[in-house]
Design an enzyme around this catalytic site. Sequence first.
Site, PDB file in Angstrom:
ATOM      1  N   ASP A  12      56.522  44.980  38.482  1.00  0.00           N
ATOM      2  CA  ASP A  12      57.560  45.572  37.144  1.00  0.00           C
ATOM      3  C   ASP A  12      58.282  44.459  36.821  1.00  0.00           C
ATOM      4  O   ASP A  12      58.202  42.993  36.959  1.00  0.00           O
ATOM      5  CB  ASP A  12      57.541  46.777  38.420  1.00  0.00           C
ATOM      6  CG  ASP A  12      59.242  46.191  38.847  1.00  0.00           C
ATOM      7  OD1 ASP A  12      58.977  45.178  39.582  1.00  0.00           O
ATOM      8  OD2 ASP A  12      59.280  46.872  39.963  1.00  0.00           O
ATOM      9  N   CYS A  69      57.376  43.427  43.516  1.00  0.00           N
ATOM     10  CA  CYS A  69      58.103  44.631  42.764  1.00  0.00           C
ATOM     11  C   CYS A  69      59.506  43.854  43.517  1.00  0.00           C
ATOM     12  O   CYS A  69      59.918  43.109  43.901  1.00  0.00           O
ATOM     13  CB  CYS A  69      57.693  45.535  42.822  1.00  0.00           C
ATOM     14  SG  CYS A  69      58.374  46.122  44.465  1.00  0.00           S
ATOM     15  N   GLY A  70      60.919  44.777  43.277  1.00  0.00           N
ATOM     16  CA  GLY A  70      61.572  43.665  43.518  1.00  0.00           C
ATOM     17  C   GLY A  70      61.277  44.157  45.040  1.00  0.00           C
ATOM     18  O   GLY A  70      62.133  42.501  45.976  1.00  0.00           O
ATOM     19  N   THR A  71      61.742  44.760  46.429  1.00  0.00           N
ATOM     20  CA  THR A  71      61.446  44.525  47.537  1.00  0.00           C
ATOM     21  C   THR A  71      59.572  43.813  47.836  1.00  0.00           C
ATOM     22  O   THR A  71      59.216  44.371  49.075  1.00  0.00           O
ATOM     23  CB  THR A  71      61.203  46.137  47.908  1.00  0.00           C
ATOM     24  OG1 THR A  71      60.467  46.520  47.705  1.00  0.00           O
ATOM     25  CG2 THR A  71      62.652  46.148  47.541  1.00  0.00           C
ATOM     26  N   HIS A 102      43.225  39.077  60.117  1.00  0.00           N
ATOM     27  CA  HIS A 102      42.880  40.047  60.946  1.00  0.00           C
ATOM     28  C   HIS A 102      42.376  41.368  59.982  1.00  0.00           C
ATOM     29  O   HIS A 102      41.531  41.784  60.710  1.00  0.00           O
ATOM     30  CB  HIS A 102      43.924  39.472  62.251  1.00  0.00           C
ATOM     31  CG  HIS A 102      44.376  38.863  62.636  1.00  0.00           C
ATOM     32  ND1 HIS A 102      45.006  39.583  64.892  1.00  0.00           N
ATOM     33  CD2 HIS A 102      43.929  37.926  63.134  1.00  0.00           C
ATOM     34  CE1 HIS A 102      45.086  38.965  64.757  1.00  0.00           C
ATOM     35  NE2 HIS A 102      44.146  37.481  64.652  1.00  0.00           N
ATOM     36  N   ASN A 103      43.382  40.973  59.482  1.00  0.00           N
ATOM     37  CA  ASN A 103      43.081  42.702  58.308  1.00  0.00           C
ATOM     38  C   ASN A 103      42.068  42.292  56.318  1.00  0.00           C
ATOM     39  O   ASN A 103      41.761  43.767  56.365  1.00  0.00           O
ATOM     40  CB  ASN A 103      44.471  42.619  57.859  1.00  0.00           C
ATOM     41  CG  ASN A 103      45.768  43.275  59.019  1.00  0.00           C
ATOM     42  OD1 ASN A 103      46.874  41.842  58.901  1.00  0.00           O
ATOM     43  ND2 ASN A 103      45.204  43.474  59.981  1.00  0.00           N
ATOM     44  N   ARG A 113      63.107  39.801  44.737  1.00  0.00           N
ATOM     45  CA  ARG A 113      64.376  40.332  45.125  1.00  0.00           C
ATOM     46  C   ARG A 113      65.017  40.005  46.968  1.00  0.00           C
ATOM     47  O   ARG A 113      66.162  40.218  47.251  1.00  0.00           O
ATOM     48  CB  ARG A 113      65.766  41.514  44.697  1.00  0.00           C
ATOM     49  CG  ARG A 113      64.910  42.277  43.462  1.00  0.00           C
ATOM     50  CD  ARG A 113      65.668  44.108  43.158  1.00  0.00           C
ATOM     51  NE  ARG A 113      65.512  43.478  41.910  1.00  0.00           N
ATOM     52  CZ  ARG A 113      65.909  44.928  41.201  1.00  0.00           C
ATOM     53  NH1 ARG A 113      65.572  45.823  41.837  1.00  0.00           N
ATOM     54  NH2 ARG A 113      65.430  45.404  39.795  1.00  0.00           N
ATOM     55  N   HIS A 137      37.832  41.967  64.140  1.00  0.00           N
ATOM     56  CA  HIS A 137      39.079  42.211  63.417  1.00  0.00           C
ATOM     57  C   HIS A 137      37.827  43.130  62.619  1.00  0.00           C
ATOM     58  O   HIS A 137      38.150  44.132  61.409  1.00  0.00           O
ATOM     59  CB  HIS A 137      39.419  40.801  62.728  1.00  0.00           C
ATOM     60  CG  HIS A 137      40.344  40.311  63.860  1.00  0.00           C
ATOM     61  ND1 HIS A 137      41.344  41.200  64.823  1.00  0.00           N
ATOM     62  CD2 HIS A 137      40.372  38.475  64.115  1.00  0.00           C
ATOM     63  CE1 HIS A 137      41.802  40.065  65.300  1.00  0.00           C
ATOM     64  NE2 HIS A 137      41.306  38.414  65.430  1.00  0.00           N
ATOM     65  N   ARG A 140      37.592  46.240  62.755  1.00  0.00           N
ATOM     66  CA  ARG A 140      39.037  47.242  62.538  1.00  0.00           C
ATOM     67  C   ARG A 140      38.690  47.879  61.482  1.00  0.00           C
ATOM     68  O   ARG A 140      39.385  48.426  60.952  1.00  0.00           O
ATOM     69  CB  ARG A 140      40.563  46.239  63.041  1.00  0.00           C
ATOM     70  CG  ARG A 140      40.230  46.432  65.201  1.00  0.00           C
ATOM     71  CD  ARG A 140      41.169  45.436  65.659  1.00  0.00           C
ATOM     72  NE  ARG A 140      40.689  45.328  67.049  1.00  0.00           N
ATOM     73  CZ  ARG A 140      41.069  44.819  67.777  1.00  0.00           C
ATOM     74  NH1 ARG A 140      41.898  43.146  67.501  1.00  0.00           N
ATOM     75  NH2 ARG A 140      40.768  44.471  69.273  1.00  0.00           N
TER      76      ARG A 140
END
Length: 149
Positions: A12, A69-71, A102-103, A113, A137, A140
């Site tokens: 963004d 984005c910001g966070t 793992h994921n 930010r 993994h 999962r």
Amino acid sequence: MTDNKRIALSSDHAAIQLRQTIADYITAKGWEAVDIGPTTPESTHYPKHGAAAAELVASGDCQFGIILCGTGQGIMMAANKVKGVRCGVCSEPLSASMIRQHNNANMLSIGARVVGEELALTIVDAFLIAEFEGGRHGTRVEMIEALEA
Ligand code: RB5
């Protein structure tokens, strides 16, 4: 392993400059940056940009996606609504390695930010270098995929 070297990039308004820095960085590393914007700094809505990058990954057009984005949080939430996408927010490189190992994450989200440029690039490196370990993994990750069905 795949020979698809394309990485979808979007953000963004809060992360335009860091997105450009990352695009240049991954290009220099031999990846193809598929940067879908936005290019102007006006306030915009992160869900549509996260979803657009996620669609490129889910369709197989791009192997990975990096979104900002910001966070990093909102755009990650939006991307994870697209079936087949596994996206994590990372603010340090260990998590970026682990979400690959793992994921089997196929997207990385960063908060512009939250982390500075140098740290962001180490996070990107960690994500792109790490490989999925499979085995337990994989079981999962299949359970995550079952939740989408
Ligand atoms: C935009 O102000 C901000 O809310 C956005 O960049 C992001 O941080 C949302 O998660």
